[in-house]
Enzyme design. Sequence first.
Site, PDB file in Angstrom:
ATOM      1  N   HIS A 108       0.827  -1.242   0.057  1.00 41.83           N
ATOM      2  CA  HIS A 108      -0.018   0.123  -0.143  1.00 41.83           C
ATOM      3  C   HIS A 108       0.916   1.324  -0.055  1.00 41.83           C
ATOM      4  CE1 HIS A 108      -2.801   3.002   1.670  1.00 41.83           C
ATOM      5  NE2 HIS A 108      -3.791   2.174   1.371  1.00 41.83           N
ATOM      6  N   ASP A 186       3.093  -4.529   7.952  1.00 50.72           N
ATOM      7  CA  ASP A 186       1.753  -3.966   7.789  1.00 50.72           C
ATOM      8  C   ASP A 186       0.604  -5.048   8.130  1.00 50.72           C
ATOM      9  OD1 ASP A 186      -0.469  -2.688   7.144  1.00 50.72           O
ATOM     10  OD2 ASP A 186       0.266  -2.105   5.180  1.00 50.72           O
ATOM     11  N   GLN A 189      -4.420  -5.395   6.853  1.00 51.98           N
ATOM     12  CA  GLN A 189      -5.253  -6.363   6.307  1.00 51.98           C
ATOM     13  C   GLN A 189      -5.759  -7.503   6.897  1.00 51.98           C
ATOM     14  OE1 GLN A 189      -7.761  -5.523   3.943  1.00 51.98           O
ATOM     15  NE2 GLN A 189      -7.165  -3.451   3.474  1.00 51.98           N
ATOM     16  N   LYS A 212     -10.371  -0.626  10.092  1.00 46.90           N
ATOM     17  CA  LYS A 212     -10.366  -2.083   9.332  1.00 46.90           C
ATOM     18  C   LYS A 212     -10.608  -3.192  10.387  1.00 46.90           C
ATOM     19  CE  LYS A 212      -7.355  -0.111   5.876  1.00 46.90           C
ATOM     20  NZ  LYS A 212      -7.675  -0.141   4.802  1.00 46.90           N
ATOM     21  N   CYS A 352      -4.563   2.258  -3.981  1.00 50.79           N
ATOM     22  CA  CYS A 352      -3.525   2.720  -3.253  1.00 50.79           C
ATOM     23  C   CYS A 352      -2.243   1.750  -3.267  1.00 50.79           C
ATOM     24  CB  CYS A 352      -3.688   3.032  -1.660  1.00 50.79           C
ATOM     25  SG  CYS A 352      -4.893   4.286  -1.446  1.00 50.79           S
TER      26      CYS A 352
HETATM   27  N1  PMP Z   1      -1.915  -0.844   4.641  1.00 50.27           N
HETATM   28  C1  PMP Z   1      -2.784  -1.648   3.982  1.00 50.27           C
HETATM   29  C2  PMP Z   1      -2.376  -2.873   3.651  1.00 50.27           C
HETATM   30  C3  PMP Z   1      -4.124  -0.773   3.871  1.00 50.27           C
HETATM   31  O1  PMP Z   1      -4.976  -1.592   3.036  1.00 50.27           O
HETATM   32  C4  PMP Z   1      -4.323   0.442   4.348  1.00 50.27           C
HETATM   33  C5  PMP Z   1      -5.538   0.981   4.085  1.00 50.27           C
HETATM   34  N2  PMP Z   1      -6.087   0.810   2.851  1.00 50.27           N
HETATM   35  C6  PMP Z   1      -3.382   1.001   4.875  1.00 50.27           C
HETATM   36  C7  PMP Z   1      -1.997   0.359   4.985  1.00 50.27           C
HETATM   37  C8  PMP Z   1      -3.466   2.347   5.468  1.00 50.27           C
HETATM   38  O2  PMP Z   1      -4.554   2.384   6.534  1.00 50.27           O
HETATM   39  P1  PMP Z   1      -4.941   3.732   6.957  1.00 50.27           P
HETATM   40  O3  PMP Z   1      -5.313   4.805   5.614  1.00 50.27           O
HETATM   41  O4  PMP Z   1      -6.108   3.754   7.933  1.00 50.27           O
HETATM   42  O5  PMP Z   1      -3.802   4.448   7.517  1.00 50.27           O
END
Ligand code: PMP
Length: 395
Positions: A108, A186, A189, A212, A352
């Site tokens: 991401h 990270d 997910q 999430k 993203c």
């Molecule tokens: N890492 C992953 C794998 C994500 O899916 C996301 C959110 N789409 C993020 C990081 C970032 O999360 P946030 O926008 O809540 O900070």
Amino acid sequence: IFDKFKEPSLAYLDSAATTQKPQQVIDAITNFYSSEYSNIHRGAYRLSSNATDNYEAVRFKVKDLINSESHKNIIFTRGATEAINLVANSFENYFEEGDVILISTLEHHSNIVPWQLLAERKKLKIKFIDIDENAELILSDYEKKLQKFQPKLVAITYISNAFGTITPIKDIINKAHRSNAVVLVDIAQAVAHKKIDVQEMGVDFAVFSGHKLYGPTGVGVLYAKKQHLDLMQPFMGGGDMISYVGKEGSQWAEIPAKFEAGTPPIAEVIGLGAAIDFVNNIGFENIREVETNLIKDGLSFLSEYKEVTIYGPKDLSNRGSVISFNFSGVHPHDLATIADSFNVQIRAGFHCAMPALHAINLSATARISFGVYSLKQDLIQLGQALNKARSLFHP
Ligand code: PMP
């Protein structure tokens, strides 16, 4: 449990972007604002000390959720993004000019851009682990790059938001450690779908967002090993993160307060606590079972459409609760609009994760993703939208 079911025809298939909120999470936040509200770490009065206790109790819940060695390894942030930025700033002294950070191509943007900013500031190099056509990491490429570049840090996702790929995280961490690199994982997910055990993983840093995990927006978590937290400089300065402030300079509060400057997202942390109770009550085995059935159903249902190309791992055990696909001749944005006209909420775009999509020659996909409340009926409703797309674009 969810208000969304007051609108029974709504098929929400975007839980990877953010989850709907259980009533108990909404109630915890409402209750805090309506009858328990106060700032924390301040007052010698009852409301404030109760709010402080409730806030700090969630630190212990997070500790248990991810099996951290102590609650002191848990830092509350505004989200996964802020948690990664915190590391990329506060851990800066660990890097020297010319050092390499190794990232996977699946990441991401929040696990790419903070490292690029750091690389600019400290003159570091960034290298990427390649992925194959199924959006899986090429492990031989990883091993090759570990050896060749001797990275100081490996930053990698556990589950890809764009393709649902579950990476072989234990193996990746072990190999990085053998090569003396620290690892940031990270788990944004993963945390709502799988039992996470940071000690068993041996990971140095882990980050996730509350929203999430059935919790509110505006709160996230950084887990870090004590030896790293001890090395790290404060991220932001302000109230709460100091033990002494004088005109000549300041001294820092103990960890974790050192990394939590200012009034934190108190109601959000309390809401996150209720969300953790929610997933614990259901149990991760049950969550995985519900979602695995949905993934199976989703994959077999989508593959009945000859116009559909499904991306991501073929092996179900390597796939999280995400299915990325395209419908030939229909841009994903158009497909999402058609789906919306059937009250089906799906995601479209590059999620993203531009480098991941580009690596397999894509610029956009449609994406469906499941939460524990998702239903087979949601897929049937999606089918109506796909039939419509077929009749419009392939008459
Ligand atoms: N890492 C992953 C794998 C994500 O899916 C996301 C959110 N789409 C993020 C990081 C970032 O999360 P946030 O926008 O809540 O900070």
